[in-house]
Design a protein around this motif. Sequence first.
Motif, PDB file in Angstrom:
ATOM      1  N   ASP A   1       0.834  -1.211   0.000  1.00  0.00           N
ATOM      2  CA  ASP A   1       0.000   0.000   0.000  1.00  0.00           C
ATOM      3  C   ASP A   1       0.864   1.255   0.000  1.00  0.00           C
ATOM      4  OD1 ASP A   1      -2.259  -1.564   0.037  1.00  0.00           O
ATOM      5  OD2 ASP A   1      -2.530  -1.420   2.213  1.00  0.00           O
ATOM      6  N   PHE A   2       1.998   1.215   0.682  1.00  0.00           N
ATOM      7  CA  PHE A   2       2.891   2.361   0.743  1.00  0.00           C
ATOM      8  C   PHE A   2       3.710   2.512  -0.535  1.00  0.00           C
ATOM      9  CE2 PHE A   2       7.260   3.800   1.640  1.00  0.00           C
ATOM     10  CZ  PHE A   2       6.994   5.123   1.954  1.00  0.00           C
ATOM     11  N   ALA A   3       4.315   1.410  -1.004  1.00  0.00           N
ATOM     12  CA  ALA A   3       5.278   1.491  -2.097  1.00  0.00           C
ATOM     13  C   ALA A   3       4.708   1.162  -3.464  1.00  0.00           C
ATOM     14  CB  ALA A   3       6.457   0.575  -1.811  1.00  0.00           C
ATOM     15  N   GLY A   4       3.517   0.624  -3.542  1.00  0.00           N
ATOM     16  CA  GLY A   4       2.913   0.306  -4.836  1.00  0.00           C
ATOM     17  C   GLY A   4       3.742  -0.689  -5.625  1.00  0.00           C
ATOM     18  N   ALA A   5       4.010  -0.349  -6.897  1.00  0.00           N
ATOM     19  CA  ALA A   5       4.739  -1.242  -7.792  1.00  0.00           C
ATOM     20  C   ALA A   5       6.177  -1.479  -7.336  1.00  0.00           C
ATOM     21  CB  ALA A   5       4.725  -0.697  -9.210  1.00  0.00           C
ATOM     22  N   GLY A   6       6.737  -0.582  -6.554  1.00  0.00           N
ATOM     23  CA  GLY A   6       8.089  -0.778  -6.051  1.00  0.00           C
ATOM     24  C   GLY A   6       8.190  -1.986  -5.142  1.00  0.00           C
ATOM     25  N   ALA A   7       7.078  -2.369  -4.531  1.00  0.00           N
ATOM     26  CA  ALA A   7       7.066  -3.545  -3.663  1.00  0.00           C
ATOM     27  C   ALA A   7       6.376  -4.745  -4.308  1.00  0.00           C
ATOM     28  CB  ALA A   7       6.367  -3.220  -2.346  1.00  0.00           C
ATOM     29  N   SER A   8       5.472  -4.500  -5.244  1.00  0.00           N
ATOM     30  CA  SER A   8       4.719  -5.617  -5.808  1.00  0.00           C
ATOM     31  C   SER A   8       5.355  -6.218  -7.049  1.00  0.00           C
ATOM     32  CB  SER A   8       3.282  -5.187  -6.121  1.00  0.00           C
ATOM     33  OG  SER A   8       3.277  -4.168  -7.098  1.00  0.00           O
ATOM     34  N   VAL A   9       6.243  -5.497  -7.729  1.00  0.00           N
ATOM     35  CA  VAL A   9       6.846  -6.010  -8.953  1.00  0.00           C
ATOM     36  C   VAL A   9       8.031  -6.936  -8.691  1.00  0.00           C
ATOM     37  CG1 VAL A   9       8.043  -5.336 -11.074  1.00  0.00           C
ATOM     38  CG2 VAL A   9       5.964  -4.145 -10.386  1.00  0.00           C
ATOM     39  N   PRO A  10       8.930  -6.657  -7.742  1.00  0.00           N
ATOM     40  CA  PRO A  10      10.048  -7.592  -7.522  1.00  0.00           C
ATOM     41  C   PRO A  10       9.566  -8.963  -7.064  1.00  0.00           C
ATOM     42  CG  PRO A  10      10.489  -5.499  -6.456  1.00  0.00           C
ATOM     43  CD  PRO A  10       9.059  -5.469  -6.907  1.00  0.00           C
ATOM     44  N   LEU A  11      10.479  -9.898  -6.940  1.00  0.00           N
ATOM     45  CA  LEU A  11      10.125 -11.269  -6.582  1.00  0.00           C
ATOM     46  C   LEU A  11       9.449 -11.381  -5.221  1.00  0.00           C
ATOM     47  CD1 LEU A  11      13.112 -13.311  -7.969  1.00  0.00           C
ATOM     48  CD2 LEU A  11      10.746 -13.384  -8.693  1.00  0.00           C
ATOM     49  N   LEU A  12       9.667 -10.429  -4.356  1.00  0.00           N
ATOM     50  CA  LEU A  12       8.931 -10.425  -3.088  1.00  0.00           C
ATOM     51  C   LEU A  12       7.429 -10.354  -3.360  1.00  0.00           C
ATOM     52  CD1 LEU A  12      11.115  -7.925  -1.050  1.00  0.00           C
ATOM     53  CD2 LEU A  12      10.807 -10.335  -0.546  1.00  0.00           C
ATOM     54  N   GLY A  13       7.049  -9.578  -4.356  1.00  0.00           N
ATOM     55  CA  GLY A  13       5.644  -9.458  -4.729  1.00  0.00           C
ATOM     56  C   GLY A  13       5.083 -10.757  -5.272  1.00  0.00           C
ATOM     57  N   PHE A  14       5.920 -11.558  -5.947  1.00  0.00           N
ATOM     58  CA  PHE A  14       5.472 -12.851  -6.440  1.00  0.00           C
ATOM     59  C   PHE A  14       5.143 -13.776  -5.276  1.00  0.00           C
ATOM     60  CE2 PHE A  14       6.410 -17.108  -8.282  1.00  0.00           C
ATOM     61  CZ  PHE A  14       5.392 -17.118  -9.219  1.00  0.00           C
ATOM     62  N   GLY A  15       5.956 -13.744  -4.251  1.00  0.00           N
ATOM     63  CA  GLY A  15       5.657 -14.524  -3.049  1.00  0.00           C
ATOM     64  C   GLY A  15       4.369 -14.070  -2.392  1.00  0.00           C
ATOM     65  N   ASN A  16       4.135 -12.757  -2.401  1.00  0.00           N
ATOM     66  CA  ASN A  16       2.901 -12.202  -1.862  1.00  0.00           C
ATOM     67  C   ASN A  16       1.692 -12.702  -2.652  1.00  0.00           C
ATOM     68  OD1 ASN A  16       1.116 -10.454  -0.434  1.00  0.00           O
ATOM     69  ND2 ASN A  16       1.304  -8.966  -2.064  1.00  0.00           N
ATOM     70  N   ILE A  17       1.789 -12.706  -3.978  1.00  0.00           N
ATOM     71  CA  ILE A  17       0.682 -13.182  -4.810  1.00  0.00           C
ATOM     72  C   ILE A  17       0.409 -14.659  -4.546  1.00  0.00           C
ATOM     73  CG2 ILE A  17       0.031 -13.708  -7.194  1.00  0.00           C
ATOM     74  CD1 ILE A  17       1.410 -11.102  -7.998  1.00  0.00           C
TER      75      ILE A  17
END
Length: 118
Positions: A53-69
């Motif tokens: 929510d804070f960082a948007g695509a900066g947090a959801s695009v890297p591989l960390l975001g894939f783990g989140n998905i």
Amino acid sequence: MDYINAFWVGGLICALVQILLDKTKLLPGRVMVLLVCGGAVLSAVGIYGPFVDFAGAGASVPLLGFGNILWEGMKKAIDKDGLLGLFTGGFTACAAGVSAALIFSYLASLIFKPKMKD
């Protein structure tokens, strides 16, 4: 301000991963697995949602975001289908992204003539 937060957070994640690759003997594949698992663990603990929510695509695009998905998909599927959702939820949640990556990389290989490394 959203663009600035996405830029510096994504850049910080990439810089930390590059430092990890340069200063340790970990292979890139293992670092990628650590990132995906780290994203899933941070999601399970409840930290990654506010971070996105804070960082948007900066947090959801890297591989960390894939783990989140993967985690979010498994959580929804487990609530819906029970134990079977543990095995199907991650695939359902990330199917569109993985399919797009495969299709666009194939199209790029048709256009740009890939070469083997020597």
